[in-house]
Write an enzyme that holds these catalytic residues in place. Structure first.
Site, PDB file in Angstrom:
ATOM      1  N   LYS A 138     -13.795   4.147  -7.804  1.00 34.45           N
ATOM      2  CA  LYS A 138     -12.838   5.296  -7.615  1.00 34.45           C
ATOM      3  C   LYS A 138     -11.392   4.750  -7.218  1.00 34.45           C
ATOM      4  O   LYS A 138     -11.334   4.352  -6.117  1.00 34.45           O
ATOM      5  CB  LYS A 138     -13.520   6.237  -6.284  1.00 34.45           C
ATOM      6  CG  LYS A 138     -13.080   7.631  -6.655  1.00 34.45           C
ATOM      7  CD  LYS A 138     -11.613   7.894  -6.280  1.00 34.45           C
ATOM      8  CE  LYS A 138     -11.194   7.833  -4.889  1.00 34.45           C
ATOM      9  NZ  LYS A 138      -9.765   7.876  -4.722  1.00 34.45           N
TER      10      LYS A 138
ATOM     11  N   GLU B 112     -13.006  -3.613   3.620  1.00 35.69           N
ATOM     12  CA  GLU B 112     -11.870  -4.235   3.790  1.00 35.69           C
ATOM     13  C   GLU B 112     -10.610  -3.224   4.183  1.00 35.69           C
ATOM     14  O   GLU B 112      -9.928  -2.457   3.370  1.00 35.69           O
ATOM     15  CB  GLU B 112     -11.302  -4.816   2.408  1.00 35.69           C
ATOM     16  CG  GLU B 112     -12.352  -5.790   1.882  1.00 35.69           C
ATOM     17  CD  GLU B 112     -12.305  -7.176   2.371  1.00 35.69           C
ATOM     18  OE1 GLU B 112     -11.492  -7.334   3.237  1.00 35.69           O
ATOM     19  OE2 GLU B 112     -13.289  -7.925   2.369  1.00 35.69           O
TER      20      GLU B 112
ATOM     21  N   CYS C   8      -2.226  -5.412   3.105  1.00 35.79           N
ATOM     22  CA  CYS C   8      -2.717  -5.530   4.258  1.00 35.79           C
ATOM     23  C   CYS C   8      -2.580  -6.634   4.935  1.00 35.79           C
ATOM     24  O   CYS C   8      -2.558  -7.095   6.121  1.00 35.79           O
ATOM     25  CB  CYS C   8      -4.346  -5.397   3.913  1.00 35.79           C
ATOM     26  SG  CYS C   8      -4.841  -6.386   2.643  1.00 35.79           S
TER      27      CYS C   8
ATOM     28  N   GLU D 165       0.333  -0.706  11.436  1.00 31.37           N
ATOM     29  CA  GLU D 165       0.805  -1.298  10.358  1.00 31.37           C
ATOM     30  C   GLU D 165       2.221  -0.551   9.612  1.00 31.37           C
ATOM     31  O   GLU D 165       2.047   0.580   9.338  1.00 31.37           O
ATOM     32  CB  GLU D 165      -0.608  -1.166   9.399  1.00 31.37           C
ATOM     33  CG  GLU D 165      -0.598  -1.843   8.034  1.00 31.37           C
ATOM     34  CD  GLU D 165      -1.946  -1.722   7.356  1.00 31.37           C
ATOM     35  OE1 GLU D 165      -2.370  -0.432   7.461  1.00 31.37           O
ATOM     36  OE2 GLU D 165      -2.319  -2.611   6.903  1.00 31.37           O
TER      37      GLU D 165
END
Ligand code: NAP
Length: 403
Positions: free
Chosen positions: A97, A173, A207, A305
């Site tokens: 997906k 992750e 990331c 982040e």
């Protein structure tokens, strides 16, 4: 190579990264397929004598079974092959997906794998603009045995909770908040070079992006000035235009989020050395490369982040201060460390609470390495020898050999 160029262009048109970066991702993504095709023949087991001397123990590793793979938009090709490669090598079937912002790259990848001979039904791509209702029934399906997710920590936690009901094998992750530490004994040219790579790859939407720069006091000013020079000179524009180094951010909301983080830091007293402002009404979701100094500890830009081309620089005094500042986050994906002192390199690397450390280099991604985090950056590893184990179950056969 022609095919790779077509794919690179498709990826750039779909999500905006400069074509040169898309090409690099095609190569990086293809390397996972090569690495895991080679690992497929090294799925080994063992044969031992039981301690009593009477029996024999045979240990084998078998495919975990049908897998659900969920990928993000920022590296649509490599995040796919990093999961598909080991799943196929282990002998698993899968449903992939992709993110709703980047389905075309995944569909192109699937069609290439079909062309290459992947048997029908092994890889099934499900696109959707309603992720939750689409994924829920697949997680609940008794045939599903494994969930591998790459994306935000927030969504990862929800999916881990859903998967726990069926006790699925799970790999997560998730997000990061990478510290980039520069000691006063570092090669400053190399540190700036590494910082540009760690910060600006994919316009900071990674990331692994260096989120905050901790620089020893005596070199902090010079490092900041050099970063401002380098980032200020980068060419921003459409990913398909020649020489462009910084493409648009993925969406208006992403650009607004980056603006808010910078505004928050400036409101708390940070100085803008370069960049720092984008016209919210302008076409395209561009945000200029930005360097901030004098950023107070409580600024959101140090804690969240960023996912954009913003480099906040914070000075530190001692090694202990650097380690404490680097670890002062709930995330633990990667840290970068620049020093020429070998003892310090080992001491600090060991003390950093992350799954990966880049020592005197600003890039850790490598198909042969176990990629993954600790703390709220998740669990499980992708790539390397560890990557295939995520798709294998261990079975032990107890043998009565008589006698
Ligand atoms: P995201 O919003 O968490 O989405 C990731 C994937 O999850 C997409 O396919 C998304 O589908 C799907 N999803 C969203 N909500 C869902 C739900 N309720 N149920 C099931 N699936 C759902 O993350 P993103 O914005 O695409 O990616 C950025 C994040 O990924 C950052 O935090 C970044 O750090 C992280 N990331 C981590 C790594 C790593 O290896 N650690 C690598 C790359 C990115 P839709 O697109 O349809 O919403």
């Amino acid at each position: 190579m022609e095919r790779a160029d077509e794919l690179a262009l498709l990826m750039t048109l779909e999500m905006g990264k400069p074509v040169a970066e898309s090409r690099a991702e095609i190569v990086y993504g293809a390397e996972f397929l090569r690495w895991f095709s080679e690992e497929a023949v090294r799925i080994d087991g063992r044969y031992t004598v039981a301690p009593s001397g009477k029996g024999r123990l045979l240990v084998m590793r078998q495919p975990v079974g049908p897998c659900l793979l969920i990928t993000p938009w920022n590296f649509p090709m490599a995040m796919g092959t990093r999961k598909i490669g080991p799943a196929v090598a282990a002998g698993c079937t899968m449903v992939l997906k992709p993110a709703q912002l980047t389905p075309l790259s995944s569909l192109a990848l699937a069609s290439i794998l079909t062309e290459a001979g992947l048997p029908p039904g092994v890889l099934n791509v499900v696109t959707s603009s309603k992720a939750g209702p689409t994924i829920g029934p697949i997680i609940a399906d008794p045939r599903t045995r494994k969930l591998s997710f790459t994306g935000s920590t927030e969504v990862g936690k929800q999916l881990a909770a859903q998967a726990s009901d069926k006790l699925l094998r799970v790999s997560m992750e998730l997000g990061g908040n990478a510290p980039f530490i520069v000691f006063d004994d570092a090669d400053l040219d190399a540190a700036v070079e590494g910082a540009v790579i760690a910060k600006m790859r994919n316009t900071g939407e990674a990331c692994t992006a260096a989120n905050r720069f901790h620089v020893q006091e005596s070199v902090a000013e010079e490092f900041a000035a050099r970063m401002a020079d380098r980032l200020g000179a980068m060419k921003i524009g459409r990913g398909t235009d020649p020489g462009v180094e910084i493409g648009p951010l993925i969406s208006r909301s992403q650009r607004d989020q980056v603006s808010e983080l910078v505004d928050d830091a400036v409101g708390r007293g940070a100085n803008v050395m370069v960049g720092g402002h984008s016209d919210r009404e302008a076409a395209g979701y561009f945000y200029p490369p930005t360097v901030l100094t004098g950023v107070p500890q409580e600024a959101r830009v140090l804690r969240e982040e960023i996912f954009g081309p913003v480099a906040p620089i914070v000075p530190f005094g001692s090694d202990d201060e650097a380690i404490a500042a680097a670890n002062d986050t709930e995330y633990g994906l990667v840290a970068y460390l620049f020093t020429t002192n070998l003892g310090r390199a080992f001491r600090v690397s060991e003390a950093l609470e992350t799954g990966m450390v880049g020592l005197n280099q600003g890039l850790v991604s490598n198909p042969a390495a176990p990629f993954g985090g600790v703390k709220q950056s998740g669990y499980g590893r992708e790539g390397g020898r560890e990557g295939i184990s995520e798709y294998l179950n261990v079975k032990y056969l107890a043998m009565n050999v008589g006698g």
